[in-house]
Design a protein around this motif. Structure first.
Motif, PDB file in Angstrom:
ATOM      1  N   ALA A 207      -0.275  66.205  61.864  1.00 52.39           N
ATOM      2  CA  ALA A 207       0.566  66.016  63.051  1.00 52.39           C
ATOM      3  C   ALA A 207      -0.275  66.042  64.321  1.00 52.39           C
ATOM      4  O   ALA A 207      -0.089  65.216  65.224  1.00 52.39           O
ATOM      5  N   ALA A 208      -1.208  66.992  64.407  1.00 52.51           N
ATOM      6  CA  ALA A 208      -2.053  67.094  65.595  1.00 52.51           C
ATOM      7  C   ALA A 208      -2.943  65.860  65.747  1.00 52.51           C
ATOM      8  O   ALA A 208      -3.120  65.342  66.860  1.00 52.51           O
ATOM      9  N   GLN A 209      -3.485  65.377  64.631  1.00 58.26           N
ATOM     10  CA  GLN A 209      -4.322  64.172  64.683  1.00 58.26           C
ATOM     11  C   GLN A 209      -3.532  62.975  65.193  1.00 58.26           C
ATOM     12  O   GLN A 209      -3.998  62.209  66.043  1.00 58.26           O
ATOM     13  N   HIS A 210      -2.319  62.803  64.673  1.00 59.61           N
ATOM     14  CA  HIS A 210      -1.498  61.662  65.081  1.00 59.61           C
ATOM     15  C   HIS A 210      -1.062  61.796  66.540  1.00 59.61           C
ATOM     16  O   HIS A 210      -1.039  60.805  67.279  1.00 59.61           O
ATOM     17  N   ALA A 211      -0.727  63.018  66.944  1.00 59.82           N
ATOM     18  CA  ALA A 211      -0.278  63.228  68.327  1.00 59.82           C
ATOM     19  C   ALA A 211      -1.388  62.941  69.329  1.00 59.82           C
ATOM     20  O   ALA A 211      -1.114  62.518  70.463  1.00 59.82           O
ATOM     21  N   ARG A 212      -2.633  63.149  68.933  1.00 60.50           N
ATOM     22  CA  ARG A 212      -3.762  62.837  69.828  1.00 60.50           C
ATOM     23  C   ARG A 212      -4.082  61.350  69.850  1.00 60.50           C
ATOM     24  O   ARG A 212      -4.511  60.812  70.881  1.00 60.50           O
ATOM     25  N   ALA A 213      -3.882  60.682  68.701  1.00 53.87           N
ATOM     26  CA  ALA A 213      -4.316  59.281  68.596  1.00 53.87           C
ATOM     27  C   ALA A 213      -3.242  58.280  69.020  1.00 53.87           C
ATOM     28  O   ALA A 213      -3.557  57.233  69.598  1.00 53.87           O
ATOM     29  N   ARG A 214      -1.983  58.573  68.724  1.00 52.74           N
ATOM     30  CA  ARG A 214      -0.897  57.645  69.001  1.00 52.74           C
ATOM     31  C   ARG A 214      -0.532  57.684  70.492  1.00 52.74           C
ATOM     32  O   ARG A 214      -0.344  58.765  71.057  1.00 52.74           O
ATOM     33  N   ARG A 219      -0.012  57.107  77.374  1.00 47.70           N
ATOM     34  CA  ARG A 219      -0.426  58.504  77.184  1.00 47.70           C
ATOM     35  C   ARG A 219      -0.333  58.862  75.704  1.00 47.70           C
ATOM     36  O   ARG A 219       0.540  58.349  74.989  1.00 47.70           O
ATOM     37  N   PRO A 220      -1.200  59.768  75.210  1.00 48.19           N
ATOM     38  CA  PRO A 220      -1.032  60.267  73.841  1.00 48.19           C
ATOM     39  C   PRO A 220       0.332  60.938  73.698  1.00 48.19           C
ATOM     40  O   PRO A 220       0.777  61.650  74.617  1.00 48.19           O
ATOM     41  N   ILE A 221       1.004  60.730  72.578  1.00 48.17           N
ATOM     42  CA  ILE A 221       2.340  61.300  72.436  1.00 48.17           C
ATOM     43  C   ILE A 221       2.312  62.825  72.438  1.00 48.17           C
ATOM     44  O   ILE A 221       3.325  63.479  72.731  1.00 48.17           O
ATOM     45  N   GLY A 222       1.147  63.421  72.137  1.00 50.36           N
ATOM     46  CA  GLY A 222       1.040  64.877  72.195  1.00 50.36           C
ATOM     47  C   GLY A 222       1.191  65.434  73.592  1.00 50.36           C
ATOM     48  O   GLY A 222       1.409  66.641  73.768  1.00 50.36           O
ATOM     49  N   ALA A 223       1.094  64.572  74.604  1.00 45.32           N
ATOM     50  CA  ALA A 223       1.274  65.022  75.986  1.00 45.32           C
ATOM     51  C   ALA A 223       2.746  65.207  76.332  1.00 45.32           C
ATOM     52  O   ALA A 223       3.060  65.839  77.353  1.00 45.32           O
ATOM     53  N   VAL A 227       7.052  66.523  71.498  1.00 49.45           N
ATOM     54  CA  VAL A 227       6.066  66.461  70.424  1.00 49.45           C
ATOM     55  C   VAL A 227       5.187  67.707  70.431  1.00 49.45           C
ATOM     56  O   VAL A 227       4.875  68.282  69.374  1.00 49.45           O
ATOM     57  N   ALA A 228       4.781  68.144  71.627  1.00 44.75           N
ATOM     58  CA  ALA A 228       3.948  69.345  71.728  1.00 44.75           C
ATOM     59  C   ALA A 228       4.667  70.560  71.148  1.00 44.75           C
ATOM     60  O   ALA A 228       4.047  71.392  70.472  1.00 44.75           O
ATOM     61  N   GLN A 277       8.582  63.894  61.674  1.00 43.10           N
ATOM     62  CA  GLN A 277       9.174  63.608  62.979  1.00 43.10           C
ATOM     63  C   GLN A 277       8.106  63.173  63.977  1.00 43.10           C
ATOM     64  O   GLN A 277       8.308  62.246  64.753  1.00 43.10           O
ATOM     65  N   VAL A 278       6.965  63.848  63.961  1.00 43.88           N
ATOM     66  CA  VAL A 278       5.875  63.486  64.877  1.00 43.88           C
ATOM     67  C   VAL A 278       5.382  62.072  64.583  1.00 43.88           C
ATOM     68  O   VAL A 278       5.098  61.296  65.504  1.00 43.88           O
ATOM     69  N   HIS A 279       5.296  61.708  63.322  1.00 42.31           N
ATOM     70  CA  HIS A 279       4.817  60.381  62.945  1.00 42.31           C
ATOM     71  C   HIS A 279       5.853  59.289  63.190  1.00 42.31           C
ATOM     72  O   HIS A 279       5.504  58.097  63.206  1.00 42.31           O
ATOM     73  N   GLY A 280       7.123  59.667  63.345  1.00 42.59           N
ATOM     74  CA  GLY A 280       8.149  58.658  63.538  1.00 42.59           C
ATOM     75  C   GLY A 280       8.327  57.800  62.302  1.00 42.59           C
ATOM     76  O   GLY A 280       8.147  58.254  61.169  1.00 42.59           O
ATOM     77  N   GLY A 281       8.664  56.516  62.512  1.00 41.21           N
ATOM     78  CA  GLY A 281       8.902  55.618  61.383  1.00 41.21           C
ATOM     79  C   GLY A 281       7.702  55.481  60.481  1.00 41.21           C
ATOM     80  O   GLY A 281       7.841  55.293  59.264  1.00 41.21           O
TER      81      GLY A 281
END
Length: 323
Positions: A207-214, A219-223, A227-228, A277-281
């Motif tokens: 989840a953390a990897q995807h939130a930083r990359a997507r 903006r990264p979705i982790g922002a 999501v955070a 949920q973090v990854h979405g579809g």
């Protein structure tokens, strides 16, 4: 009481992770899924929310098209001491204890390592060849048996076992007729909790990897706060479960183990759902690892009594003033 890992324990954990990275990396994981009939268009992954369904084709082992056990990998685990870890040195084992077993089972859970790991580990010293990985052992756990079709030895009465469709494409299941349950094994519950901890840690990492990359809206979705918060909740549950599992490995107290099992089950299942949920579809696609982690976590919740039995142990201890 100190729960910090020693240098030797960290080396053991790192060594097991490196072994699995060499022998069962992501490519091998997907190869095993596809070889077991789990690829899109040829899988039958029906079942209920508990992770198992009715009689079908998903867990027939040698008698059908279900997943097959990699005997070479199994022997490599035996050579590395995975199964003989707690066996005394005088009996040809490694001579370590529950804390070390928890560490290696955590790594196995993180890697989604398939096979009756728990049953074979618990049989070391009692079943010839189990300690070295030459013999694959399955065990009747309540009314379910994992990997019955690939086992050389079955501990318990598996007469009348029927194959089930397993929600997890890498855990073939059989159901046996309901019988009087045997004595609960706290070690089995603790090592299952360790595997669940490995899944919780892995999905938190994904989840953390995807939130930083997507990125969305530049903006990264982790922002984004929603999501955070999901990622933070996953981390809190994982580390809470880790503290409970490691502590229970030191005390070996049945009440501590029951609490650790409850926390680890929640961290794994809820963490995998939040990771989806973090990854979405993207998380719901067959190519994503996340759904495999969720399905394995669901199946593990049915081992060794599951949530209900752990809750009853804690309730009894609280009523007696022991917890």
């Amino acid at each position: 009481m100190r729960f910090r890992l020693t240098k030797d324990q960290r080396a053991l954990r790192d060594g097991m992770r490196h072994l699995l990275e060499r022998r069962f990396d992501r490519e091998a994981l997907w190869g095993a899924v596809e070889a077991g009939g789990g690829a899109p268009g040829c899988r039958d992954a029906g079942g209920d929310g508990a992770g198992v369904g009715g009689p079908g084709v998903g867990g027939e082992g040698r008698s059908g098209g279900g997943p097959r056990l990699d005997r070479g990998l199994w022997r490599a685990l035996g050579e590395a001491g995975f199964f003989a870890l707690r066996l005394p040195e005088a009996d040809g084992g490694v001579g370590l204890g529950l804390p070390e077993a928890v560490l290696v089972f955590e790594e196995a859970g993180r890697a989604l390592l398939p096979g009756p790991l728990l049953a074979t580990h618990l049989a070391a010293g009692a079943v010839p060849g189990a300690a070295t990985g030459e013999t694959v052992v399955a065990a009747v756990d309540g009314t379910l048996v994992e990997w019955l079709g690939e086992a050389d030895v079955v501990r318990g009465d598996a007469a009348g076992a029927l194959p089930l469709r397993s929600l997890d494409p890498l855990t073939p299941l059989h159901r046996v007729p309901a019988r009087q349950p045997g004595p609960r094994d706290p070690v089995a519950a603790l090592l299952t909790a360790a595997e669940q901890l490995g899944t919780a840690a892995r999905v938190c990492e994904l989840a953390a990897q995807h939130a930083r990359a997507r990125e969305q809206f530049g903006r990264p979705i982790g922002a984004f706060q929603a999501v955070a918060h999901l990622c933070a909740g996953m981390l809190v549950r994982t580390e809470t479960a880790r503290a409970a599992v490691y502590a229970a490995a030191v005390t070996a107290d049945p009440v501590d183990i029951a609490a650790a099992r409850l926390l680890a089950d929640e961290a794994a299942v809820r963490g995998a759902r939040d990771c989806l949920q973090v990854h979405g579809g993207m998380g719901f696609t067959w190519e994503s690892e996340v759904h495999l982690q969720l399905k394995r976590a669901w199946v593990r919740t049915h081992r060794t009594g599951g949530v209900t039995e752990s809750e009853e142990i804690l309730a009894a201890a609280l009523a007696a003033g022991e917890a």
